[in-house]
Write an enzyme that holds these catalytic residues in place. Structure first.
Site, PDB file in Angstrom:
ATOM      1  CB  CYS A 128      64.774 -49.380  17.153  1.00  0.00           C
ATOM      2  SG  CYS A 128      66.117 -48.958  18.290  1.00  0.00           S
ATOM      3  CG  HIS A 240      63.473 -47.276  22.194  1.00  0.00           C
ATOM      4  ND1 HIS A 240      63.804 -48.029  23.293  1.00  0.00           N
ATOM      5  CD2 HIS A 240      64.382 -47.614  21.224  1.00  0.00           C
ATOM      6  CE1 HIS A 240      64.858 -48.787  23.006  1.00  0.00           C
ATOM      7  NE2 HIS A 240      65.221 -48.551  21.773  1.00  0.00           N
TER       8      HIS A 240
END
Length: 333
Positions: A128, A240
């Site tokens: 990711c 994130h």
């Protein structure tokens, strides 16, 4: 078009089902697979109730065209041959095959063409944090080749799956109620804390998560870019964030980079710092793009640019990237 999701009950599996509906993915039949714990659960997708089947060896994937797997590296390695032996393309969200030379590692905005090269019928979804970083890096690299990258990540609880989200939420509730906080999913209490460890440490002092960013960036970009990463778990539920320092062969202006990000596929520019406008996970969770801001010159390097980016780890960092790979395959079949 017959498709399957392995790991349907997990956070990424659930997001895959949402995206199939949101993006009107053109499938004919959808089958769901999971562990013994998940088998028998039922989910409704496009008005159809679908029961999760037990993942086991055999011929259950005969007739499946594309299988999305998000059940962990061990499961992917064990069942890859079972899933692909009848011709299904496996789009895998684990780290099991990412660095295998005969498995393409794909971020569609960066190297979609590699998805057409599948000698083992396997395509790997990158980590990711790598996906999030490479979307803006591709735009910068198109201006001038990148030679060096430093990155510090600020990774949300969602990176550890649904159980990570639940542990942070429970810690918040327990703190408010004056109860002792439970710590199971993370090395330490995440509430009111930062943990400078994501995944396990290796002999060179870097974690596996940090090494993924290094190795995957070089494979996807197909350039000898030197990368150094520090990955930190932060008390954010979802999405994130990353602070990135980039060195290019030729010096770039801030406006050049801003314009490149404005035009970049999969990226959205939010860069008005004087108006307090910059990407933040609080407002960008559940959204698809990589949001980029705080673009400025690196004061230590005449060829350096630094920026901040935020993206939803479960969507673009996992499920959406996999769906985009499948969409590219369909468009180029």
């Amino acid at each position: 078009m017959n498709i399957a999701i392995v790991g349907a009950s997990g956070a990424v599996g659930q997001e895959l089902m949402k995206l199939l509906v949101e993006r009107n993915f053109p499938y004919t039949t959808l089958r769901l697979f999971g562990s013994a714990r998940s088998a028998g659960r039922k989910y409704t997708v496009r008005g159809e109730e679908i029961e999760v089947e037990l993942l086991e060896h055999g011929d259950a994937f005969k007739g499946i065209d594309i299988a999305f797997t998000s059940a962990g590296g061990d499961t992917s390695r064990e069942y890859a041959e079972t899933i692909t032996k009848h011709g299904a393309i496996l789009i895998d969200n684990s780290s099991a095959f990412r660095m295998d030379k005969d498995v393409p590692l794909v971020v569609p905005e960066v190297n979609a063409h590699r998805a057409l090269e599948t000698p083992r019928n396997i395509i790997a979804n990158p980590n990711c944090t790598t996906i999030q970083m490479l979307v803006p890096l591709k735009a910068i690299n198109d201006l001038s080749p990148i030679t060096k990258v430093h990155v510090a990540t600020y990774q949300s609880a969602s990176g550890a799956g649904q159980s990570g989200i639940e542990e942070l939420e429970q810690q918040a509730h327990d703190y408010a109620d004056g109860k002792e906080l439970t710590v199971e999913k993370f090395a330490y209490q995440l509430l009111f804390n930062l943990i400078p460890q994501v995944d396990q440490f290796t002999d060179n002092g870097y974690t596996k998560e940090e090494l993924k960013m290094i190795n995957e960036t070089q494979k996807i970009m197909e350039l000898p870019i030197t990368v150094s990463a520090t990955c930190v778990r932060v008390p954010v539920l979802r999405a994130h964030s990353e602070a990135v320092w980039v060195e290019t062969e030729q010096p770039l202006t801030v406006e050049q980079v801003r314009e490149a990000i404005r035009k970049a596929a999969g990226a959205v520019l939010i860069d008005e710092p004087m108006k307090k406008e910059y990407p933040m996970p609080l407002f960008l969770s559940g959204k698809d793009p990589v949001y980029v801001g705080r673009i400025r010159k690196d004061l230590t390097n005449p060829n350096g640019i630094t920026f901040w980016c935020v993206s939803d780890q479960i969507r673009k960092g996992a499920a959406l990237n996999a769906i985009q790979i499948a969409e590219f395959l369909l468009a180029n079949k």
